[in-house]
Design a protein around this motif. Structure first.
Motif, short mmCIF file in Angstrom:
data_model
loop_
_atom_site.label_atom_id
_atom_site.label_comp_id
_atom_site.label_asym_id
_atom_site.label_seq_id
_atom_site.Cartn_x
_atom_site.Cartn_y
_atom_site.Cartn_z
N PHE A 129 0.88 -1.18 0.04
CA PHE A 129 -0.11 -0.05 0.12
C PHE A 129 0.89 1.35 0.09
O PHE A 129 0.37 2.36 -0.87
CB PHE A 129 -0.91 -0.08 1.19
CG PHE A 129 -1.95 -0.83 1.16
CD1 PHE A 129 -3.07 -0.49 0.05
CD2 PHE A 129 -2.35 -1.97 1.99
CE1 PHE A 129 -4.14 -1.36 -0.09
CE2 PHE A 129 -3.46 -2.59 1.79
CZ PHE A 129 -4.36 -2.57 0.67
N VAL A 130 1.87 1.18 0.80
CA VAL A 130 2.54 2.65 0.87
C VAL A 130 3.47 2.58 -0.29
O VAL A 130 3.83 3.86 -0.73
CB VAL A 130 3.76 2.46 2.12
CG1 VAL A 130 4.74 1.42 2.13
CG2 VAL A 130 4.25 3.97 2.45
N LEU A 131 3.89 1.75 -1.18
CA LEU A 131 4.55 1.49 -2.40
C LEU A 131 3.82 2.12 -3.20
O LEU A 131 4.15 3.35 -4.12
CB LEU A 131 5.08 0.52 -2.67
CG LEU A 131 6.10 -0.35 -1.97
CD1 LEU A 131 6.51 -1.85 -2.36
CD2 LEU A 131 7.44 0.62 -1.63
N VAL A 132 2.66 1.86 -3.31
CA VAL A 132 1.62 2.32 -4.38
C VAL A 132 1.23 3.85 -3.93
O VAL A 132 1.13 4.75 -4.80
CB VAL A 132 0.24 1.45 -4.49
CG1 VAL A 132 -0.87 2.29 -5.44
CG2 VAL A 132 0.70 0.08 -5.06
N GLY A 133 0.84 3.93 -2.65
CA GLY A 133 0.70 5.32 -2.35
C GLY A 133 1.51 6.48 -2.53
O GLY A 133 1.21 7.59 -3.12
N THR A 134 2.87 5.99 -2.73
CA THR A 134 4.01 7.08 -2.97
C THR A 134 3.72 7.36 -4.35
O THR A 134 3.74 8.78 -4.68
CB THR A 134 5.26 6.21 -2.95
OG1 THR A 134 5.61 5.94 -1.60
CG2 THR A 134 6.34 7.28 -3.26
N PHE A 135 3.53 6.82 -5.30
CA PHE A 135 3.12 7.24 -6.77
C PHE A 135 1.88 7.68 -7.07
O PHE A 135 1.78 8.64 -7.98
CB PHE A 135 3.44 5.87 -7.83
CG PHE A 135 5.06 5.46 -7.74
CD1 PHE A 135 6.07 6.35 -8.32
CD2 PHE A 135 5.55 4.54 -6.78
CE1 PHE A 135 7.13 6.16 -8.27
CE2 PHE A 135 6.83 4.34 -6.93
CZ PHE A 135 7.80 4.96 -7.53
N VAL A 136 0.97 7.34 -6.21
CA VAL A 136 -0.51 8.02 -6.36
C VAL A 136 -0.48 9.55 -6.06
O VAL A 136 -0.78 10.38 -6.70
CB VAL A 136 -1.47 7.30 -5.41
CG1 VAL A 136 -2.67 8.02 -5.43
CG2 VAL A 136 -1.83 5.76 -5.89
N VAL A 137 0.42 9.92 -4.80
CA VAL A 137 0.44 11.17 -4.59
C VAL A 137 1.37 11.75 -5.45
O VAL A 137 1.45 13.18 -5.72
CB VAL A 137 1.29 11.34 -3.04
CG1 VAL A 137 1.51 13.09 -2.66
CG2 VAL A 137 0.18 10.65 -2.12
N LEU A 138 2.58 11.25 -5.98
CA LEU A 138 3.27 11.87 -7.05
C LEU A 138 2.49 12.41 -8.25
O LEU A 138 2.59 13.37 -8.68
CB LEU A 138 4.40 10.93 -7.52
CG LEU A 138 5.60 11.27 -8.67
CD1 LEU A 138 6.27 12.37 -7.89
CD2 LEU A 138 6.40 10.25 -8.97
N LEU A 139 1.80 11.13 -8.76
CA LEU A 139 1.01 11.51 -9.82
C LEU A 139 -0.37 12.52 -9.49
O LEU A 139 -0.51 13.56 -10.43
CB LEU A 139 0.30 10.43 -10.55
CG LEU A 139 1.12 9.38 -11.02
CD1 LEU A 139 0.19 8.11 -11.23
CD2 LEU A 139 1.76 9.86 -12.36
N LEU A 140 -0.64 12.58 -8.24
CA LEU A 140 -1.74 13.81 -7.94
C LEU A 140 -0.96 15.06 -8.08
O LEU A 140 -1.68 15.95 -8.34
CB LEU A 140 -2.25 13.19 -6.70
CG LEU A 140 -3.34 14.34 -5.98
CD1 LEU A 140 -4.52 14.48 -7.07
CD2 LEU A 140 -3.45 13.97 -4.69
N GLY A 141 0.21 15.19 -7.64
CA GLY A 141 1.14 16.33 -7.39
C GLY A 141 1.32 16.99 -8.90
O GLY A 141 0.88 18.04 -9.12
#
Length: 492
Positions: free
Chosen positions: A42-54
């Motif tokens: 979850f934290v691995l995926v979450g990192t890139f979700v936030v990156l893409l959101l930014g």
């Protein structure tokens, strides 16, 4: 050996709880076991979700401000690096809570207490409700202690009370982590915002914008009378549910039915190793354990006596960890026993050690780039003063399914949640309470924090998640109504 019972077995008529809620819960657990990754995933995926959101909101990929002390103006890559190690003090504090709680729970005096408590209920339904109540009481005191203590209690109770459903009592042993833990004395968010050492500077800045100081004392969060009432309401509802969720005798599955052998709890076994050399005396003598306990107790007495304002405001993560260590030392009596318990408890903290730096990176991308202000704007645009508390409870719960960590997740959410609260004129401390109750509810839907309980009981997540999901279906709507109504009694 596979000790869990399959979904197909539990859903057959006459062998399990085959009402609508049970069928929905079983299908839910089957889906999560098949498709959801573990917490690290979850934290691995979450990192890139936030990156893409930014990137989607216009944040630059790279860049840093001219002022090296600035906490905003970074690009996403640089913000991730700045945030990666920002949670190191908090990481150590949370690690020590887990280890200290475990060490206290496995001491021999506590084992004797568990043995006595296990003899209180005499009927399966009473045993399940009693375990639920003990789980929430102990989780309120310390969530890590509760995970171990109540799991051992559930195991011993199941051995003594004939016909108790082992799946149901196992789920209730975990109930404290899904209801009241974050509102208790080891609640990460409340302790963090009360401590200058634990709360990141960026979080303190947004808190100070609304109240003039960067800290929120415990008297404005978990010890608000509204917070205590909300906790009590959840407690009563959850215990009542535990009573009614207990299956009938013909549908109950005992530990024996699941192939799990329950052995008597060892409360008087002498585990002191043989001394082989004069130097071993230091490790096996209680002299220094007692001396350190007295030294620490003396310090705590002076610390609370000289604390500014309410004594409760002096409670923070460091103080609670010191209390746990001193208790573990005196309860184990001999230093060698404490060392052995700490060695065992360290395994349970491994997830915190590897995941919290990555959570820090996510925090950096949200707090150091301006993304937090953007999200705060979204929240204020779709809400108002009345609906903001339940909206954040839902949001916190949903995010908690994917980021199963109360403290590090709060660091991620705090900048924009508090910012939005400032803009809408909502009490900052109440938003910590709202976050706590929403975050705890998420634990009923994902298995990360169930792991220590399951390991002690010898169960699988699928064995208990049908029951935790059923509790969620009633408790979470109760939370939403409670935080909405009580918010009306507070002013910013």
């Amino acid at each position: 050996m596979e000790v869990g019972v399959s979904v197909e077995q539990t859903s057959r008529p006459g062998t399990g709880r085959d009402n609508l809620l049970a069928r929905v819960a079983l299908r839910f657990t089957a889906f999560t076991e098949r498709w959801l990754p573990d917490s690290f995933g979850f934290v691995l995926v979450g990192t890139f979700v936030v990156l893409l959101l930014g990137l989607a909101t216009g944040v630059s990929l790279i860049g840093s401000p001219d002022d090296p002390k600035a906490t905003t103006g970074y690009g996403l890559v640089d913000a991730w690096g700045e945030g990666f190690w920002s949670l190191i003090p908090f990481t150590l504090q949370m690690t020590m809570i887990i280890i200290g709680g475990y060490a206290v729970a496995v001491s021999r005096p506590v084992a004797r207490l568990i043995s006595r408590l296990a003899r209180v209920p005499s009927h399966p339904r009473t045993a399940i409700a009693f375990t639920a109540a003990i789980s929430m009481v102990t989780a309120y005191l310390n969530w890590a202690f509760s995970l171990v203590f109540t799991a051992i209690l559930a195991k011993e109770t199941s051995r003594l009370v004939r016909g108790v459903d082992y799946r149901a009592i196992g789920a209730m042993a975990f109930l404290g982590l899904g209801t009241v833990w974050a509102q208790g004395l080891s609640g990460s968010a409340a302790l963090q915002v009360a401590s200058a050492e634990a709360s990141p500077e960026a979080v303190q800045e947004v808190i100070a914008a609304g109240r003039g100081t960067g800290l929120i004392p415990l008297t404005d969060t978990i010890f608000l009378w509204q917070g205590l009432v909300a906790t009590a309401v959840v407690f009563v509802v959850a215990v009542t549910l535990a009573w009614f969720l207990a299956p009938s005798p013909e549908r109950a599955k005992t530990a024996e039915d699941l192939g799990i052998a329950l052995k008597p709890l060892q409360v008087d076994k002498d585990e002191t190793p043989t001394r082989r050399r004069p130097g071993d005396w230091l490790e096996h003598s209680p002299v220094f354990a007692v001396a350190i306990f007295l030294l620490g107790t003396g310090y705590l007495v002076r610390y609370f006596a000289t604390a500014d304002g309410n004594v409760l405001n002096a409670l923070d993560l460091n103080t609670i960890n010191l209390i746990l260590i001193l208790l573990a030392l005196i309860l184990h009596w001999r230093p060698a026993r404490l060392v052995a318990a700490v060695r065992e408890g360290t395994v349970a903290a491994s997830g915190v050690l590897i995941q919290f730096p990555l959570y820090g990176g996510i925090f950096g991308m949200i707090a150091f780039t301006g993304l937090s202000s953007t999200i705060a704007g979204w929240l204020t645009d779709v809400s108002n003063e009345f609906f903001f508390p339940p909206l954040i409870a839902v949001y916190s719960c949903v995010l908690g399914v994917f980021v199963p960590s109360g403290g590090s997740k709060w660091v991620i959410e705090a900048p924009y949640v508090i910012d939005a609260a400032n803009q809408l004129g909502v009490h900052q401390g109440w938003m910590v309470v709202v976050y706590d109750l929403g975050e705890a509810s998420a634990n009923l839907l994902q298995p990360f924090w169930m792991l220590p309980t399951l390991a002690i009981l010898g169960l699988k997540a699928r064995d208990i998640m049908g029951y935790t999901f059923a509790v969620f279906l009633v408790c979470f709507p109760t939370v939403l109504v409670t935080v909405t109504l009580l918010a009306q009694t507070l002013s910013p």
